[in-house]
Design an enzyme around this catalytic site. Structure first.
Site, short mmCIF file in Angstrom:
data_model
loop_
_atom_site.label_atom_id
_atom_site.label_comp_id
_atom_site.label_asym_id
_atom_site.label_seq_id
_atom_site.Cartn_x
_atom_site.Cartn_y
_atom_site.Cartn_z
N ARG A 145 9.63 18.80 -8.56
CA ARG A 145 10.94 18.63 -9.23
C ARG A 145 12.05 19.32 -8.43
O ARG A 145 13.22 18.97 -8.55
CB ARG A 145 10.89 19.20 -10.65
CG ARG A 145 10.02 18.36 -11.58
CD ARG A 145 9.85 19.03 -12.92
NE ARG A 145 9.21 20.34 -12.79
CZ ARG A 145 8.82 21.09 -13.82
NH1 ARG A 145 9.01 20.66 -15.06
NH2 ARG A 145 8.24 22.25 -13.64
N HIS A 199 15.13 13.38 -4.25
CA HIS A 199 15.75 12.92 -3.00
C HIS A 199 14.71 12.76 -1.90
O HIS A 199 14.58 13.61 -1.02
CB HIS A 199 16.85 13.90 -2.54
CG HIS A 199 18.01 13.95 -3.47
ND1 HIS A 199 18.62 15.13 -3.85
CD2 HIS A 199 18.65 12.97 -4.14
CE1 HIS A 199 19.59 14.85 -4.70
NE2 HIS A 199 19.63 13.55 -4.89
N ARG A 217 0.84 -1.21 0.00
CA ARG A 217 0.00 0.00 0.00
C ARG A 217 0.87 1.26 0.00
O ARG A 217 0.55 2.24 -0.69
CB ARG A 217 -0.96 -0.02 1.20
CG ARG A 217 -2.05 1.04 1.10
CD ARG A 217 -3.14 0.83 2.12
NE ARG A 217 -2.66 1.03 3.48
CZ ARG A 217 -3.41 0.85 4.57
NH1 ARG A 217 -4.67 0.47 4.45
NH2 ARG A 217 -2.92 1.05 5.77
N GLU A 225 -16.18 6.56 6.10
CA GLU A 225 -15.33 5.91 7.11
C GLU A 225 -15.11 6.84 8.28
O GLU A 225 -15.54 8.00 8.26
CB GLU A 225 -13.99 5.50 6.49
CG GLU A 225 -13.19 6.66 5.91
CD GLU A 225 -11.84 6.23 5.32
OE1 GLU A 225 -11.33 5.18 5.71
OE2 GLU A 225 -11.32 6.99 4.49
N LYS A 265 -2.56 7.00 1.13
CA LYS A 265 -2.32 7.36 2.54
C LYS A 265 -1.27 8.46 2.53
O LYS A 265 -0.07 8.22 2.69
CB LYS A 265 -1.85 6.14 3.34
CG LYS A 265 -2.99 5.54 4.17
CD LYS A 265 -2.53 4.48 5.12
CE LYS A 265 -2.27 4.99 6.50
NZ LYS A 265 -3.44 5.29 7.30
N1 PXG Z 1 -9.28 4.85 7.20
C1 PXG Z 1 -8.35 5.80 7.34
C2 PXG Z 1 -8.64 7.17 6.87
C3 PXG Z 1 -7.12 5.50 7.92
O1 PXG Z 1 -6.18 6.44 8.07
C4 PXG Z 1 -7.89 3.21 8.23
C5 PXG Z 1 -9.08 3.58 7.63
C6 PXG Z 1 -7.71 1.80 8.67
O2 PXG Z 1 -6.75 1.16 7.86
P1 PXG Z 1 -5.83 -0.01 8.39
O3 PXG Z 1 -5.06 -0.44 7.20
O4 PXG Z 1 -4.95 0.55 9.48
O5 PXG Z 1 -6.74 -1.07 8.89
C7 PXG Z 1 -6.88 4.18 8.38
C8 PXG Z 1 -5.59 3.82 9.02
C9 PXG Z 1 -3.07 7.15 13.51
C10 PXG Z 1 -3.18 6.01 12.57
O6 PXG Z 1 -1.94 7.45 13.92
C11 PXG Z 1 -4.17 5.95 11.63
C12 PXG Z 1 -4.22 4.86 10.76
C13 PXG Z 1 -3.30 3.86 10.82
C14 PXG Z 1 -2.32 3.95 11.74
C15 PXG Z 1 -2.24 5.03 12.63
O7 PXG Z 1 -4.10 7.75 13.84
N2 PXG Z 1 -5.21 4.87 9.88
#
Ligand code: PXG
Length: 289
Positions: free
Chosen positions: A103, A108, A50, A183, A150
């Site tokens: 750019r 880096h 991902r 979500e 992300k």
């Molecule tokens: N939706 C969003 C917007 C996220 O940021 C998830 C769903 C759940 O995805 P995963 O792959 O973790 O099941 C996320 C993940 C934090 C933190 O520090 C946030 C996430 C992951 C790790 C840490 O708040 N979000």
């Protein structure tokens, strides 16, 4: 605590990057949040895939292979002597000047790996469940800033979180531009109705969460019907059970949404059973170090 930056480890006090880094100036970069349980990194490959997909979409070349990233992640865990950990991988566009043109960073990219102790939510929240609210901040449109990326630009989620906090709640549910459930700010959402699971499809402005995928996997193994389906607030209010999934929260029950009790107003039986199945899975699967 030792932090990895571009191939070297630094003490926390010395782990610094430039104020000209475009990750800071523009949120130009990508990240992953990963967990390790009992010296096993859970779904490491999926998180790395991902990360590289997010980077590919924003045309950010990560200056190391996926295998090297896996090795660096494991090395960071080992050097910090952590058996249970929260790992943050961050890749920024790198150091440039005060212009947003990527750019200027000359390819880096900055690679940062932080491994810290996990800050678990209090067990009480898992036993009692969360009260949450739907908020006015609409989830980013996939055609504007796709939630599948992300990216380091999390203001959309932070604005929603601020709304939840202003309501006295820990978590917010964001809707998409059509009013369908998208979500939470850092978690995916599931509901249970008549023994079947429903979660919004990823095309609805929903990150394809790795914990979400694990729940779908557990459901399939246990012959629990599960559907990726659009839902409105009405379906949410009238669900038998509801829970959120994410790397940090794992699976956390939701018992109230916008003042409406969900089901009995207590964490549901299917939710509880999924929590224990998920915990069992994290104990026995992953990349050992
Ligand atoms: N939706 C969003 C917007 C996220 O940021 C998830 C769903 C759940 O995805 P995963 O792959 O973790 O099941 C996320 C993940 C934090 C933190 O520090 C946030 C996430 C992951 C790790 C840490 O708040 N979000």
């Amino acid at each position: 605590m030792k932090i990895y930056i571009n191939g070297k480890f630094y003490e926390k006090e010395d782990a610094k990057i430039s104020v000209f880094d475009h990750g800071l100036l523009y949120g130009d970069g990508v990240f992953e949040g990963i967990r390790a349980y009992n010296r096993l990194v859970f779904k490491l490959k999926e998180h790395i895939v991902r990360l590289y997909e997010s980077a590919h979409t924003i045309m950010l070349k990560i200056p190391m292979s996926r295998e090297q990233m896996i090795k660096a992640t494991v090395a960071t865990l080992k050097v910090n002597h952590l058996s249970d950990a929260y790992i943050r991988l961050v890749v920024t566009r790198g150091e440039g000047d005060l212009g947003l043109d990527p750019r200027k960073c000359n390819g880096h990219a900055t690679v940062i790996i932080i491994a810290d102790k996990v800050k678990l939510y209090p067990e009480k929240l898992y036993n009692d469940g969360l009260a949450i609210v739907t908020v006015a901040t609409v989830r980013n449109l996939p055609e504007a800033l796709n939630p599948q990326i992300k990216s380091l630009n999390y203001l959309n989620n932070i604005l929603a979180k601020i709304e939840a906090i202003n309501f006295g709640c820990e978590e917010a549910i964001m809707l998409d531009a059509l009013g369908y459930i998208a979500e939470a700010t850092g978690d995916n959402i599931f509901i249970v109705k008549k023994g079947e699971l429903y979660t919004p499809p990823q095309c609805m402005g929903t990150l394809r969460g790795i914990t979400r995928d694990s729940v779908l996997e557990i459901a399939s193994k246990n012959r629990i019907p599960a559907h990726e389906h659009v839902m409105t607030r009405h379906e949410l209010y009238n669900a038998d059970e509801c829970f959120l999934t994410g790397t940090a929260a794992e699976i956390i029950p939701v018992v109230k949404v916008d003042g409406r009790a969900i089901g009995t107003g207590k964490p549901g039986t299917l939710t509880r059973s999924l929590i224990s199945k998920f915990r069992a899975l994290t104990k026995k699967t992953g990349v050992r170090y």
